[in-house]
Scaffold this active site. Structure first.
Site, short mmCIF file in Angstrom:
data_model
loop_
_atom_site.label_atom_id
_atom_site.label_comp_id
_atom_site.label_asym_id
_atom_site.label_seq_id
_atom_site.Cartn_x
_atom_site.Cartn_y
_atom_site.Cartn_z
N ARG A 33 -14.37 0.50 -3.95
CA ARG A 33 -13.11 0.78 -3.44
C ARG A 33 -12.50 -0.45 -2.70
NH1 ARG A 33 -12.14 6.29 -4.76
NH2 ARG A 33 -9.70 5.88 -4.39
N ARG A 37 -6.18 0.98 0.24
CA ARG A 37 -5.25 1.25 1.24
C ARG A 37 -5.70 0.57 2.49
NH1 ARG A 37 -4.77 7.50 0.76
NH2 ARG A 37 -6.61 7.08 -0.20
N ARG A 46 1.35 -2.25 -3.76
CA ARG A 46 1.51 -0.96 -4.09
C ARG A 46 2.84 -0.41 -4.29
NH1 ARG A 46 2.43 3.34 -5.10
NH2 ARG A 46 1.23 5.32 -5.05
N ASP A 83 -8.28 3.31 -12.31
CA ASP A 83 -9.00 4.57 -11.77
C ASP A 83 -9.72 5.33 -12.86
OD1 ASP A 83 -8.40 6.30 -9.13
OD2 ASP A 83 -8.65 7.99 -10.85
N TYR A 159 -12.43 16.96 -12.33
CA TYR A 159 -10.71 16.86 -12.20
C TYR A 159 -10.19 17.51 -13.25
CZ TYR A 159 -12.01 13.43 -8.55
OH TYR A 159 -12.74 12.98 -7.21
#
Ligand code: 1CP
Length: 352
Positions: A33, A37, A46, A83, A159
């Site tokens: 990752r 962020r 973003r 993703d 998910y």
């Protein structure tokens, strides 16, 4: 930052060298990752898109974001910005990312909820991802490796069935443990789509693949064999048959003793270790079979302090005498100070 490089043969890429079974001092380094962020330049890029999936499917933005941590830290590998949940999207399931809440999917209750799409049809929405790979590949420094990835079938299924993140995985486990034949239909579908997706990533320029099985640790041992080991083995078999030279990193997070035998059972070339794996056991029991990657606790990197350096040196000391890639034991956290990442890279690279 790395100096500009003259083109070199592929084998001189440090990441590919250790994935080929050689030992390098210092070891290559990248972070799971790593584009995200905690970087101000990520947050700025973003903000140019309305939602997260639009970033994943915008090659301008996704390639820029993939390259950001390479420009800032000179990591040995770039990981495609995308993703794991683009696969449920490609299979026709509703997927959205709500600001501050994480992913939200329409929960899948039975195999009947899967649309009848051919392999070609399901790959159509993923075309922008392959374009991102082509652009990143053309822009990377010559000694930096491009990693493509996908979620492993079990983790993606969690998910799809739970409808997002979960605390106890009760829906997906009830299905897998209570109706294994029905659940197998979903897993087989994910094996097919994931294999097709990864072949296309290789053909677009990905040099290494990582399979993220982030929730491998929530299953009883026999179910771990059936829903984590077997589907990963099937994907690896298909990839190795068609594109034998591309190394594959498996990351069965939380597998515990399940790490033992995982590389030989699945055929992965490298094991991504989570932060709980004891290092001396890993060096003795796992490193003879596979290159190892990991496993600094992301909270240690966030917390910093004197213990950060001690922990880095402990990991490199234990695993650096064999084929090894320095990484975290899970993804970098959004609040991680950039100075801590800089210290990490300096510490790993100055130890020679
Ligand atoms: O708005 C935002 O910026 C959303 C945050 C975000 C980011 C930056 C999400 C939503 N995904 C990503 C990118 C991402 N996801 C990458 C990019 C490449 C890089 O590593 O830099 C990768 C490899 C992933 C993989 C991923 N997505 C995993 C496997 C790894 C892991 O962390 O366990 C998982 C489980 C996901 C699902 C997902 N996507 C996003 C979030 C917040 C989550 C996790 C939700 C949860 O905790 O259950």
């Amino acid at each position: 930052m790395k100096p500009a490089q003259i083109p070199t043969p592929l084998k001189t890429k440090p990441l590919l060298t250790v994935l080929g079974g050689e030992t390098l001092t210092p070891p290559p380094i990248w972070l799971m990752r790593q584009a995200g962020r905690y970087l101000p330049e990520y947050r700025a890029t973003r903000a140019k898109a309305p939602d997260f999936l639009s970033v994943c499917f915008n090659p301008d933005l996704a390639s820029e974001i993939t390259l950001q941590p390479i420009k800032r830290f000179g990591f040995d590998a770039a990981i495609l910005f995308s993703d794991i949940l683009v696969i449920p999207h490609a299979l026709g399931r509703h997927v959205e990312f709500r600001e501050g809440e994480g992913p939200a999917l329409a929960p899948l209750e039975s195999p009947r909820g899967l649309a009848a799409l051919s392999e070609e049809e399901s790959m159509v929405p993923l075309a922008p991802v392959f374009e991102t790979i082509r652009r990143v590949k053309a822009a990377l420094p010559a000694d930096t490796t491009l990693i493509g990835f996908a979620g492993a079938p079990w983790t993606v299924a969690t998910y799809m069935v739970e409808g997002g993140s979960s605390r106890d995985f009760s829906r997906v486990k009830s299905w897998a443990l209570g109706d294994p034949d029905g659940f197998q239909v979903l897993i087989d579908r994910l094996v097919d789509a994931t294999s097709a997706y990864l072949i296309r990533q290789i053909d677009a320029g990905a040099e290494v693949l990582q399979l993220f099985d982030s929730w491998a640790g929530v299953l009883p041992a026999p179910a771990f064999q059936r829903w984590c080991v077997a589907p990963v083995r099937e994907i690896v078999l298909r990839l190795k048959k068609l594109r034998p030279l591309v190394p594959i990193i498996g990351f069965p997070r939380g597998a515990g003793l399940g790490y033992q035998g995982f590389a030989s059972a699945t055929g992965v070339d490298c094991l991504g270790l989570d932060s709980t794996v004891p290092l001396h056991w890993a060096a003795q029991a796992l490193q003879p079979q596979a290159t190892l990657q990991g496993n600094l606790d992301p909270i240690q990197l966030l917390a910093g302090g004197g213990n950060l350096k001690t922990e880095i040196l402990r990991i490199v000391g234990a695993l650096g005498r064999g084929p090894f890639i320095f990484n975290l034991g899970h993804g970098i956290l959004p609040k991680t100070p950039i100075a801590h990442v800089e210290d990490l890279v300096t510490t790993v690279r100055s130890r020679s």
